[in-house]
Design a protein around this motif. Structure first.
Motif, PDB file in Angstrom:
ATOM      1  N   TYR A  78       0.821  -1.385   0.042  1.00 47.95           N
ATOM      2  CA  TYR A  78      -0.035  -0.076   0.079  1.00 47.95           C
ATOM      3  C   TYR A  78       0.905   1.182   0.023  1.00 47.95           C
ATOM      4  N   TRP A  79       1.960   1.324   0.759  1.00 42.29           N
ATOM      5  CA  TRP A  79       2.665   2.482   1.237  1.00 42.29           C
ATOM      6  C   TRP A  79       3.772   2.928   0.300  1.00 42.29           C
ATOM      7  N   CYS A  80       4.533   2.116  -0.146  1.00 42.41           N
ATOM      8  CA  CYS A  80       5.642   2.583  -1.088  1.00 42.41           C
ATOM      9  C   CYS A  80       5.895   1.689  -2.251  1.00 42.41           C
ATOM     10  N   SER A  81       6.624   2.181  -3.321  1.00 45.80           N
ATOM     11  CA  SER A  81       6.493   1.359  -4.675  1.00 45.80           C
ATOM     12  C   SER A  81       7.996   0.727  -4.408  1.00 45.80           C
ATOM     13  N   ASN A  82       7.980  -0.582  -4.708  1.00 45.14           N
ATOM     14  CA  ASN A  82       9.052  -1.368  -5.105  1.00 45.14           C
ATOM     15  C   ASN A  82       9.602  -1.463  -6.309  1.00 45.14           C
ATOM     16  N   PRO A  86       8.856   6.604  -7.512  1.00 49.26           N
ATOM     17  CA  PRO A  86       8.041   6.719  -6.121  1.00 49.26           C
ATOM     18  C   PRO A  86       6.813   6.523  -6.509  1.00 49.26           C
ATOM     19  N   GLY A  87       6.009   5.932  -5.613  1.00 53.00           N
ATOM     20  CA  GLY A  87       4.428   5.994  -5.733  1.00 53.00           C
ATOM     21  C   GLY A  87       3.796   5.539  -4.556  1.00 53.00           C
ATOM     22  N   LYS A  88       2.660   4.868  -4.783  1.00 56.52           N
ATOM     23  CA  LYS A  88       1.738   4.578  -3.607  1.00 56.52           C
ATOM     24  C   LYS A  88       1.332   5.627  -2.774  1.00 56.52           C
ATOM     25  N   ASP A  89       0.856   4.931  -1.627  1.00 56.52           N
ATOM     26  CA  ASP A  89       0.287   6.139  -0.599  1.00 56.52           C
ATOM     27  C   ASP A  89       1.243   7.347  -0.183  1.00 56.52           C
ATOM     28  N   CYS A  90       2.411   6.587   0.079  1.00 54.73           N
ATOM     29  CA  CYS A  90       3.407   7.851   0.665  1.00 54.73           C
ATOM     30  C   CYS A  90       4.335   8.365  -0.428  1.00 54.73           C
TER      31      CYS A  90
END
Ligand SMILES: *[C@@H]1O[C@H](CO)[C@@H](O)[C@H](O)[C@H]1NC(C)=O
Ligand SMILES: *[C@@H]1O[C@H](CO)[C@@H](O)[C@H](O)[C@H]1NC(C)=O
Ligand SMILES: *[C@@H]1O[C@H](CO)[C@@H](O)[C@H](O)[C@H]1NC(C)=O
Length: 139
Positions: A78-82, A86-90
């Motif tokens: 949910y929170w960071c892009s692997n 950069p992406g997802k909620d943070c």
């Protein structure tokens, strides 16, 4: 090489991989990042259970294949892009959560807390909730 390892062991060499913050170093970082004093011991307990205060930790895959990154063990579902974008909620890459500069991790942890409270972290829920919290009186 030995010398570098020795410095790492002493915690003097700030850019070592596998950096482990002391309890008081971590408290000072939280203060620097604007964490309120009345929740400080919960954050310390949470991070001690989640990552043992290590900045560089990536978890083994969870049952859904996601992984958790850094001090606060923040999840890439949910929170960071692997990926490298950069992406997802943070709006960050997960790699940014492994930095010794905790500001990205801290900002995202606050966002998770605002949305879900401490219950978002099993480390807190199972080990800290309603339990004696770490002593930070000397920090
Ligand atoms: C990235 O995260 C997704 C969802 O958590 C996972 O399915 C995928 O395997 C991950 N990719 C890498 C390279 O870790
Ligand atoms: C995400 O972060 C990048 C910089 O890392 C920025 O350029 C972009 O505007 C941000 N996107 C959102 C939706 O906040
Ligand atoms: C940590 O990173 C943030 C931006 O991500 C930056 O504003 C801040 O100055 C950095 N802090 C240190 C101590 O390098």
């Amino acid at each position: 090489m030995k010398w570098v390892l020795l410095l790492c062991a002493l915690g003097l060499f700030l850019h070592c991989e596998a950096r482990r913050l002391s309890r008081c170093e971590f408290v000072h970082e939280l203060r620097r990042n604007g964490f309120p004093e009345n929740k400080m011991r919960d954050w310390v307990c949470l991070v001690e259970k989640e990552s043992s205060r290590r900045t560089d930790i990536i978890s083994r895959p969870n049952s859904d294949g996601s992984r958790d990154y850094g001090l606060f063990q923040i999840n890439d579902r949910y929170w960071c892009s692997n990926t490298s974008q950069p992406g997802k909620d943070c709006n960050v890459t997960c790699k940014e959560f492994l930095s010794d500069n905790i500001s990205k991790s801290a900002a995202c942890a606050k966002k998770i807390y605002r949305r879900h409270g401490f219950d978002a972290w099993y480390g807190w829920k199972n080990n800290c909730k309603g339990k004696p919290l770490p002593d930070i009186s000397s920090c």
